[in-house]
Motif scaffolding. Structure first.
Motif, PDB file in Angstrom:
ATOM      1  N   GLY A 112       0.781  -1.227   0.000  1.00 52.18           N
ATOM      2  CA  GLY A 112       0.000   0.000   0.000  1.00 52.18           C
ATOM      3  C   GLY A 112       0.814   1.279   0.000  1.00 52.18           C
ATOM      4  O   GLY A 112       0.256   2.377  -0.058  1.00 52.18           O
ATOM      5  N   ARG A 270       1.024  -2.246   7.108  1.00 48.63           N
ATOM      6  CA  ARG A 270       0.557  -2.050   5.741  1.00 48.63           C
ATOM      7  C   ARG A 270      -0.285  -0.783   5.690  1.00 48.63           C
ATOM      8  O   ARG A 270      -0.737  -0.283   6.717  1.00 48.63           O
ATOM      9  CB  ARG A 270      -0.241  -3.257   5.239  1.00 48.63           C
ATOM     10  CG  ARG A 270      -1.604  -3.429   5.872  1.00 48.63           C
ATOM     11  CD  ARG A 270      -2.431  -4.499   5.161  1.00 48.63           C
ATOM     12  NE  ARG A 270      -3.779  -4.561   5.699  1.00 48.63           N
ATOM     13  CZ  ARG A 270      -4.264  -5.581   6.401  1.00 48.63           C
ATOM     14  NH1 ARG A 270      -3.500  -6.635   6.659  1.00 48.63           N
ATOM     15  NH2 ARG A 270      -5.515  -5.560   6.841  1.00 48.63           N
ATOM     16  N   ILE A 271      -0.480  -0.278   4.471  1.00 52.29           N
ATOM     17  CA  ILE A 271      -1.340   0.876   4.230  1.00 52.29           C
ATOM     18  C   ILE A 271      -2.518   0.382   3.406  1.00 52.29           C
ATOM     19  O   ILE A 271      -2.332  -0.263   2.369  1.00 52.29           O
ATOM     20  CB  ILE A 271      -0.579   1.990   3.493  1.00 52.29           C
ATOM     21  CG1 ILE A 271       0.655   2.415   4.300  1.00 52.29           C
ATOM     22  CG2 ILE A 271      -1.489   3.201   3.244  1.00 52.29           C
ATOM     23  CD1 ILE A 271       1.585   3.360   3.563  1.00 52.29           C
ATOM     24  N   ASP A 272      -3.726   0.659   3.864  1.00 50.54           N
ATOM     25  CA  ASP A 272      -4.929   0.106   3.224  1.00 50.54           C
ATOM     26  C   ASP A 272      -5.692   1.163   2.438  1.00 50.54           C
ATOM     27  O   ASP A 272      -5.696   2.347   2.793  1.00 50.54           O
ATOM     28  CB  ASP A 272      -5.847  -0.509   4.280  1.00 50.54           C
ATOM     29  CG  ASP A 272      -5.256  -1.765   4.911  1.00 50.54           C
ATOM     30  OD1 ASP A 272      -4.668  -2.562   4.155  1.00 50.54           O
ATOM     31  OD2 ASP A 272      -5.358  -1.939   6.138  1.00 50.54           O
ATOM     32  N   GLY A 273      -6.373   0.712   1.393  1.00 50.36           N
ATOM     33  CA  GLY A 273      -7.200   1.564   0.555  1.00 50.36           C
ATOM     34  C   GLY A 273      -7.298   0.953  -0.833  1.00 50.36           C
ATOM     35  O   GLY A 273      -6.484   0.093  -1.199  1.00 50.36           O
ATOM     36  N   ASP A 274      -8.288   1.365  -1.600  1.00 46.96           N
ATOM     37  CA  ASP A 274      -8.431   0.856  -2.970  1.00 46.96           C
ATOM     38  C   ASP A 274      -7.394   1.500  -3.886  1.00 46.96           C
ATOM     39  O   ASP A 274      -6.458   0.868  -4.354  1.00 46.96           O
ATOM     40  CB  ASP A 274      -9.853   1.110  -3.473  1.00 46.96           C
ATOM     41  CG  ASP A 274     -10.880   0.285  -2.693  1.00 46.96           C
ATOM     42  OD1 ASP A 274     -10.531  -0.823  -2.243  1.00 46.96           O
ATOM     43  OD2 ASP A 274     -12.016   0.753  -2.529  1.00 46.96           O
ATOM     44  N   VAL A 277      -5.207   6.212   0.080  1.00 46.19           N
ATOM     45  CA  VAL A 277      -5.026   5.815   1.471  1.00 46.19           C
ATOM     46  C   VAL A 277      -6.332   5.988   2.241  1.00 46.19           C
ATOM     47  O   VAL A 277      -6.971   7.040   2.176  1.00 46.19           O
ATOM     48  CB  VAL A 277      -3.923   6.657   2.136  1.00 46.19           C
ATOM     49  CG1 VAL A 277      -3.844   6.364   3.642  1.00 46.19           C
ATOM     50  CG2 VAL A 277      -2.574   6.410   1.480  1.00 46.19           C
ATOM     51  N   SER A 279      -6.601   3.882   5.509  1.00 51.56           N
ATOM     52  CA  SER A 279      -6.221   3.561   6.883  1.00 51.56           C
ATOM     53  C   SER A 279      -4.816   2.977   6.893  1.00 51.56           C
ATOM     54  O   SER A 279      -4.269   2.612   5.845  1.00 51.56           O
ATOM     55  CB  SER A 279      -7.213   2.579   7.513  1.00 51.56           C
ATOM     56  OG  SER A 279      -7.190   1.342   6.829  1.00 51.56           O
ATOM     57  N   ARG A 281      -2.462   0.106   9.066  1.00 54.66           N
ATOM     58  CA  ARG A 281      -2.361  -0.937  10.097  1.00 54.66           C
ATOM     59  C   ARG A 281      -0.950  -0.887  10.678  1.00 54.66           C
ATOM     60  O   ARG A 281       0.048  -0.950   9.955  1.00 54.66           O
ATOM     61  CB  ARG A 281      -2.662  -2.316   9.527  1.00 54.66           C
ATOM     62  CG  ARG A 281      -2.334  -3.457  10.497  1.00 54.66           C
ATOM     63  CD  ARG A 281      -3.116  -4.721  10.225  1.00 54.66           C
ATOM     64  NE  ARG A 281      -4.516  -4.554  10.615  1.00 54.66           N
ATOM     65  CZ  ARG A 281      -5.383  -5.568  10.734  1.00 54.66           C
ATOM     66  NH1 ARG A 281      -4.979  -6.810  10.486  1.00 54.66           N
ATOM     67  NH2 ARG A 281      -6.631  -5.339  11.075  1.00 54.66           N
ATOM     68  N   TYR A 299      -1.869  -5.754  16.529  1.00 55.19           N
ATOM     69  CA  TYR A 299      -2.073  -4.753  15.494  1.00 55.19           C
ATOM     70  C   TYR A 299      -3.067  -3.683  15.940  1.00 55.19           C
ATOM     71  O   TYR A 299      -3.913  -3.907  16.799  1.00 55.19           O
ATOM     72  CB  TYR A 299      -2.559  -5.420  14.206  1.00 55.19           C
ATOM     73  CG  TYR A 299      -1.578  -6.453  13.693  1.00 55.19           C
ATOM     74  CD1 TYR A 299      -0.442  -6.074  12.996  1.00 55.19           C
ATOM     75  CD2 TYR A 299      -1.798  -7.805  13.934  1.00 55.19           C
ATOM     76  CE1 TYR A 299       0.455  -7.024  12.536  1.00 55.19           C
ATOM     77  CE2 TYR A 299      -0.900  -8.764  13.483  1.00 55.19           C
ATOM     78  CZ  TYR A 299       0.222  -8.371  12.785  1.00 55.19           C
ATOM     79  OH  TYR A 299       1.122  -9.304  12.341  1.00 55.19           O
ATOM     80  N   ASP A 301      -5.312  -0.363  13.975  1.00 54.69           N
ATOM     81  CA  ASP A 301      -5.672   0.330  12.736  1.00 54.69           C
ATOM     82  C   ASP A 301      -6.007   1.789  13.018  1.00 54.69           C
ATOM     83  O   ASP A 301      -6.750   2.096  13.958  1.00 54.69           O
ATOM     84  CB  ASP A 301      -6.883  -0.344  12.085  1.00 54.69           C
ATOM     85  CG  ASP A 301      -6.559  -1.742  11.582  1.00 54.69           C
ATOM     86  OD1 ASP A 301      -5.480  -1.900  10.972  1.00 54.69           O
ATOM     87  OD2 ASP A 301      -7.363  -2.658  11.803  1.00 54.69           O
TER      88      ASP A 301
END
Length: 448
Positions: A112, A270-274, A277, A279, A281, A299, A301
């Motif tokens: 991410g 990790r970096i989350d998003g479609d 960005v 969120s 973790r 973990y 978030d």
């Protein structure tokens, strides 16, 4: 009569200018050409120091004195590898000093990291400092930001995100940057460190300024009470840092307009998003063997629309020059360039971050440059003079236009005029198009 020695310095930032200062102070005949790919000198002082830290920026005024010497020329808009080669420089000068800093970013190497809204702090700083290479940063919709790192760069970017725009309006920030910062205000900034508060690289002055922003509530999480205690065994800086953190967290802020969270003993998992960005973790860390960190598989978030990694810089490989990919520097012995086998390369030297790595403050470059120049002058004294080519004449013969110091003074005047019209000290000329328009007002042919 023997001719004066000619020295080229590649890079007009603090390291290069401190080297020129040392050269002209210790040799009253040396002629120095200072090259830079930008039409503006001062490097990190102009494009790396936070705009609201005007005291540090004034160092540029001191370093500008080196250009008052008739033996020093500024040659801007010339890039090593594109406009001039290593071989041409070595043929045209008795000595060459490479002082090009560290312009590459360290990476988190997590999933991410490539998402929109995930940037290096260097990119963010370049944007708000008006570097012509900087890509625009969009803050629309950004409410929560995560800053990864616990050094002064992390402090700077967190402060810019949290400081009222009215308090930045009298700086030299470009107008589009002020407009973007003013359009949407960040409400929460997380400063995340892999280790504890006693292992940070904050300086007390920088941290205190951030931790005491008006109407900003401060929390400190992840650290134990013992880590935040006033331990007599700590060095002065560390004791001051933990005291600032402890006192800031204990302060009550009524109706805060924003919140600043220091989170220790966590690393980005990790970096989350479609595509953007959404969120981050984080994984809880703890000390392992041999002073190394280990993950705990616990973990957390955090919602975030912006992630800025402030985990260090690295030097880039320069065309034709040896390079140490592990340290991110040109290999050298106290400033004398060496090849991959440790053999000193005659007439070639380094100064600044490309010499020692991205460590120290602006002033560290002064002693660093003196060390390099001392060896350079010793070597010149023991070297027989040789015939040199005329590199500026070669550039002119190719039709290459350059920006001299007079061109920079036109940029300086234009920025001051813009600022005066807005009630500010100056407003940066921040794009290549605008810089080129100002620089090329007058003829850029060489005056030798």
């Amino acid at each position: 009569m023997a001719r004066a020695h000619r020295v080229a310095i590649i890079g007009a930032g603090p390291a290069g200018l401190f080297a020129a200062q040392a050269l002209t102070a210790r040799d009253d005949t040396v002629e120095v050409d200072i090259y830079d790919r930008l039409p503006t000198p001062y490097g990190l002082l102009r494009y790396g120091v936070a705009p609201d830290h005007t005291g540090i920026k004034r160092v540029a005024e001191t370093l500008a004195a080196v250009f008052e010497s008739r033996r020093v020329r500024f040659i801007g808009m010339v890039e090593l590898g594109r406009d001039v080669t290593r071989e041409e420089l070595c043929a045209g000068y008795d000595a060459v000093v490479y002082a090009l800093g560290a312009s590459a970013d360290a990476h988190l190497d997590v999933a991410g990291e490539e998402l929109v809204g995930s940037l290096s702090a260097r990119e963010f700083v370049a944007w708000y400092d008006g570097h012509p290479d900087a890509a625009p940063v969009e803050l629309a919709g950004v409410r929560e930001a995560v800053v990864v790192g616990v050094g002064n760069v992390a402090v700077d970017v967190a402060r810019v995100l949290l400081k009222p725009v009215a308090e930045l309006a009298d700086t030299d920030m470009p107008d589009p940057v002020l407009g973007e910062l003013d359009a949407d205000r960040v409400t929460d900034v997380w400063v995340v460190g892999r280790r504890g508060p006693r292992q940070t690289a904050f300086t007390a002055v920088e941290l205190r300024e951030l931790a005491n922003l008006a109407e900003v509530e401060v929390t400190v999480d992840g650290a134990t009470d013992e880590e935040l205690s006033d331990d007599e065994g700590l060095d002065r800086r560390t004791r001051t840092v933990v005291t600032i953190l402890r006192e800031a967290a204990a302060r009550t802020v009524t109706a805060p307009r924003a919140r600043l969270h220091f989170l220790f003993w966590h690393r980005v998992w990790r970096i989350d998003g479609d595509t953007e960005v959404a969120s981050v973790r984080l994984e809880r860390t703890e000390p392992g063997t041999d002073h190394r960190l280990r993950g705990t598989e616990h973990y957390r978030d955090l919602p975030a629309q912006l992630v800025l990694r402030a985990i260090g810089y690295r030097g880039r490989r320069l065309p034709g020059l040896p390079f140490d990919p592990v340290r991110g520097v040109i290999p050298n012995v106290e400033g004398r360039v060496t090849d991959a086998h440790g053999t000193v390369q005659p007439g070639e030297y380094v100064a600044g971050w490309i010499k020692r790595g991205a460590t120290g403050v602006i002033g560290t470059n002064k002693s660093d440059a003196v060390q390099t120049v001392t060896h350079l002058l010793t070597d010149l004294a023991a070297t027989e003079p040789r015939d040199l080519t005329d590199v500026p004449a070669q550039l002119a013969a190719r039709g290459k236009q350059v920006a001299d110091f007079a061109a920079w003074l036109r940029v300086d005047a234009a920025e001051r005029d813009r600022g005066e019209a807005q009630g500010r000290i100056r407003t940066k000329v921040a794009t290549w198009r605008e810089l080129t328009e100002v620089v090329t007002v007058a003829d850029l042919d060489w005056v030798i």
